[in-house]
Design a protein around this motif. Structure first.
Motif, PDB file in Angstrom:
ATOM      1  N   SER A 133      16.574 -19.073  19.915  1.00 44.49           N
ATOM      2  CA  SER A 133      15.252 -19.440  20.421  1.00 44.49           C
ATOM      3  C   SER A 133      15.207 -19.347  21.945  1.00 44.49           C
ATOM      4  O   SER A 133      14.213 -18.893  22.521  1.00 44.49           O
ATOM      5  N   ARG A 134      16.286 -19.763  22.610  1.00 40.90           N
ATOM      6  CA  ARG A 134      16.328 -19.700  24.069  1.00 40.90           C
ATOM      7  C   ARG A 134      16.366 -18.262  24.560  1.00 40.90           C
ATOM      8  O   ARG A 134      15.782 -17.943  25.601  1.00 40.90           O
ATOM      9  N   VAL A 135      17.044 -17.401  23.826  1.00 41.59           N
ATOM     10  CA  VAL A 135      17.082 -15.985  24.202  1.00 41.59           C
ATOM     11  C   VAL A 135      15.689 -15.369  24.073  1.00 41.59           C
ATOM     12  O   VAL A 135      15.224 -14.648  24.970  1.00 41.59           O
ATOM     13  N   LEU A 136      15.012 -15.661  22.975  1.00 41.30           N
ATOM     14  CA  LEU A 136      13.656 -15.148  22.787  1.00 41.30           C
ATOM     15  C   LEU A 136      12.720 -15.685  23.868  1.00 41.30           C
ATOM     16  O   LEU A 136      11.875 -14.954  24.400  1.00 41.30           O
ATOM     17  N   ALA A 137      12.870 -16.956  24.228  1.00 41.98           N
ATOM     18  CA  ALA A 137      12.045 -17.551  25.281  1.00 41.98           C
ATOM     19  C   ALA A 137      12.337 -16.904  26.628  1.00 41.98           C
ATOM     20  O   ALA A 137      11.440 -16.750  27.472  1.00 41.98           O
ATOM     21  N   HIS A 138      13.584 -16.515  26.834  1.00 35.71           N
ATOM     22  CA  HIS A 138      13.980 -15.845  28.078  1.00 35.71           C
ATOM     23  C   HIS A 138      13.253 -14.514  28.226  1.00 35.71           C
ATOM     24  O   HIS A 138      12.718 -14.203  29.300  1.00 35.71           O
ATOM     25  N   TYR A 139      13.196 -13.744  27.157  1.00 35.83           N
ATOM     26  CA  TYR A 139      12.475 -12.469  27.194  1.00 35.83           C
ATOM     27  C   TYR A 139      10.968 -12.701  27.329  1.00 35.83           C
ATOM     28  O   TYR A 139      10.278 -11.951  28.014  1.00 35.83           O
ATOM     29  N   GLU A 140      10.468 -13.752  26.675  1.00 31.30           N
ATOM     30  CA  GLU A 140       9.045 -14.062  26.784  1.00 31.30           C
ATOM     31  C   GLU A 140       8.678 -14.381  28.234  1.00 31.30           C
ATOM     32  O   GLU A 140       7.614 -13.974  28.724  1.00 31.30           O
ATOM     33  N   GLU A 141       9.570 -15.086  28.935  1.00 33.14           N
ATOM     34  CA  GLU A 141       9.331 -15.403  30.346  1.00 33.14           C
ATOM     35  C   GLU A 141       9.197 -14.121  31.171  1.00 33.14           C
ATOM     36  O   GLU A 141       8.334 -14.015  32.040  1.00 33.14           O
ATOM     37  N   TYR A 142      10.058 -13.155  30.881  1.00 35.92           N
ATOM     38  CA  TYR A 142      10.001 -11.880  31.603  1.00 35.92           C
ATOM     39  C   TYR A 142       8.653 -11.200  31.396  1.00 35.92           C
ATOM     40  O   TYR A 142       8.017 -10.742  32.358  1.00 35.92           O
ATOM     41  N   TYR A 143       8.209 -11.123  30.156  1.00 35.12           N
ATOM     42  CA  TYR A 143       6.960 -10.411  29.874  1.00 35.12           C
ATOM     43  C   TYR A 143       5.736 -11.159  30.399  1.00 35.12           C
ATOM     44  O   TYR A 143       4.737 -10.533  30.747  1.00 35.12           O
ATOM     45  N   GLU A 144       5.815 -12.476  30.472  1.00 32.07           N
ATOM     46  CA  GLU A 144       4.710 -13.230  31.068  1.00 32.07           C
ATOM     47  C   GLU A 144       4.603 -12.918  32.563  1.00 32.07           C
ATOM     48  O   GLU A 144       3.503 -12.714  33.092  1.00 32.07           O
ATOM     49  N   GLU A 145       5.744 -12.875  33.251  1.00 35.20           N
ATOM     50  CA  GLU A 145       5.732 -12.572  34.682  1.00 35.20           C
ATOM     51  C   GLU A 145       5.335 -11.115  34.926  1.00 35.20           C
ATOM     52  O   GLU A 145       4.583 -10.804  35.860  1.00 35.20           O
ATOM     53  N   SER A 187       7.838 -10.707  45.320  1.00 33.46           N
ATOM     54  CA  SER A 187       7.795 -11.846  44.421  1.00 33.46           C
ATOM     55  C   SER A 187       8.396 -11.499  43.065  1.00 33.46           C
ATOM     56  O   SER A 187       9.197 -12.258  42.516  1.00 33.46           O
ATOM     57  N   PHE A 188       8.027 -10.341  42.515  1.00 32.12           N
ATOM     58  CA  PHE A 188       8.556  -9.957  41.213  1.00 32.12           C
ATOM     59  C   PHE A 188      10.042  -9.627  41.308  1.00 32.12           C
ATOM     60  O   PHE A 188      10.810  -9.940  40.396  1.00 32.12           O
ATOM     61  N   GLU A 189      10.456  -9.017  42.409  1.00 34.89           N
ATOM     62  CA  GLU A 189      11.872  -8.667  42.569  1.00 34.89           C
ATOM     63  C   GLU A 189      12.731  -9.920  42.650  1.00 34.89           C
ATOM     64  O   GLU A 189      13.833  -9.961  42.102  1.00 34.89           O
ATOM     65  N   VAL A 190      12.231 -10.966  43.338  1.00 35.82           N
ATOM     66  CA  VAL A 190      12.948 -12.240  43.400  1.00 35.82           C
ATOM     67  C   VAL A 190      13.048 -12.851  42.007  1.00 35.82           C
ATOM     68  O   VAL A 190      14.114 -13.332  41.592  1.00 35.82           O
ATOM     69  N   PHE A 191      11.933 -12.826  41.268  1.00 38.60           N
ATOM     70  CA  PHE A 191      11.951 -13.336  39.895  1.00 38.60           C
ATOM     71  C   PHE A 191      12.965 -12.586  39.050  1.00 38.60           C
ATOM     72  O   PHE A 191      13.751 -13.187  38.314  1.00 38.60           O
TER      73      PHE A 191
END
Length: 253
Positions: free
Chosen positions: A54-66, A14-18
């Protein structure tokens, strides 16, 4: 799912697909960052640039949430991530990039820092280094505790399937509270390290002007994607060499 339960194989996949999808979006954002630099006009594009940052920061935030969800499911896997190549894993510090890398990227990619910016970045670099050292020492203490007789006895009794179970649900609470304590300690240090990574990047961006931020994020994405590509290529070459050696052996050479 109980707090101490693990479902290894499914979680890894699951994480690898993400991660695969996340890296595709990372490359798309990199293209936007490069284009924004090439057509930069602070007065007419200020809103668009801030939106992109802002979108770049949100992109990294998505990674750390997952990643946080993966850490809670199986923190041991996060310390030995099968979704990264050996080359990528060689860059890891407490399951991720070293926060101090942000300062190297700024130095290498931004050539118009003001004296005030340099002073503030150097102060932040020092503060970050102190926090890095504290987390490194904390992890060392946790690792030392693993060698204590009770934990060694526990590991021998449970076996490696506890950490590397494949399609097996393992209820940690049924095994021993000591291992649950270890799991919690590792989860906490990963959480603190990820928090330091994100906070450092955000504070660095807070010290940069818009164009400087674009350069910083571009350098970060380029480094990550380059290491990813090199790591995958090395693994492909190694696999090909192994296959060739096996074929030679089977042919009697």
């Amino acid at each position: 799912m109980p707090a101490g339960s693990y479902t290894s194989s499914h979680d890894d996949n699951s994480f690898e697909v993400f991660l695969g999808g996340w890296l595709i979006r990372q490359e798309q954002l990199l293209n936007e960052l490069v284009l924004a630099q090439d057509t930069f006009d602070e007065e007419s594009q200020e809103g668009d640039i801030r939106d992109l940052i802002s979108r770049v920061l949100a992109h990294y935030e998505e990674y750390y949430e997952e990643k946080s969800r993966m850490t809670q499911r199986n923190v041991f896997r996060v310390f030995s991530p099968t979704w990264f190549s050996p080359l990528e894993r060689s860059f890891l510090w407490i399951t991720g990039f070293n926060p101090g890398l942000a300062f190297s990227l700024v130095t290498d990619s931004v050539d118009d820092l003001s004296e005030n910016q340099v002073q503030r970045i150097n102060w932040l670099r020092h503060e970050t280094k102190v926090q890095e050292r504290s987390l490194t020492e904390e992890l060392a203490k946790i690792q030392e505790s693993v060698a204590a007789p009770p934990v060694v006895d526990l590991a021998q009794r449970v076996g490696m399937q506890l950490i590397y179970a494949d399609d097996i649900n393992v209820d940690m609470e049924e095994v021993d509270g000591n291992l649950d304590t270890l799991k919690t300690a590792l989860e906490n240090v990963v959480t603190d390290a990820d928090r330091l990574r994100t906070r450092t990047a955000e504070r660095v961006v807070g010290l940069l002007r818009p164009l400087q931020s674009l350069k910083f994020f571009s350098a970060a994405a380029q480094l990550q994607l380059r290491v990813r590509m090199m790591g995958m290529q090395r693994e492909a070459d190694r696999q090909e060499n192994d296959n060739n050696n096996n074929n030679d052996a089977s042919n009697g050479w």
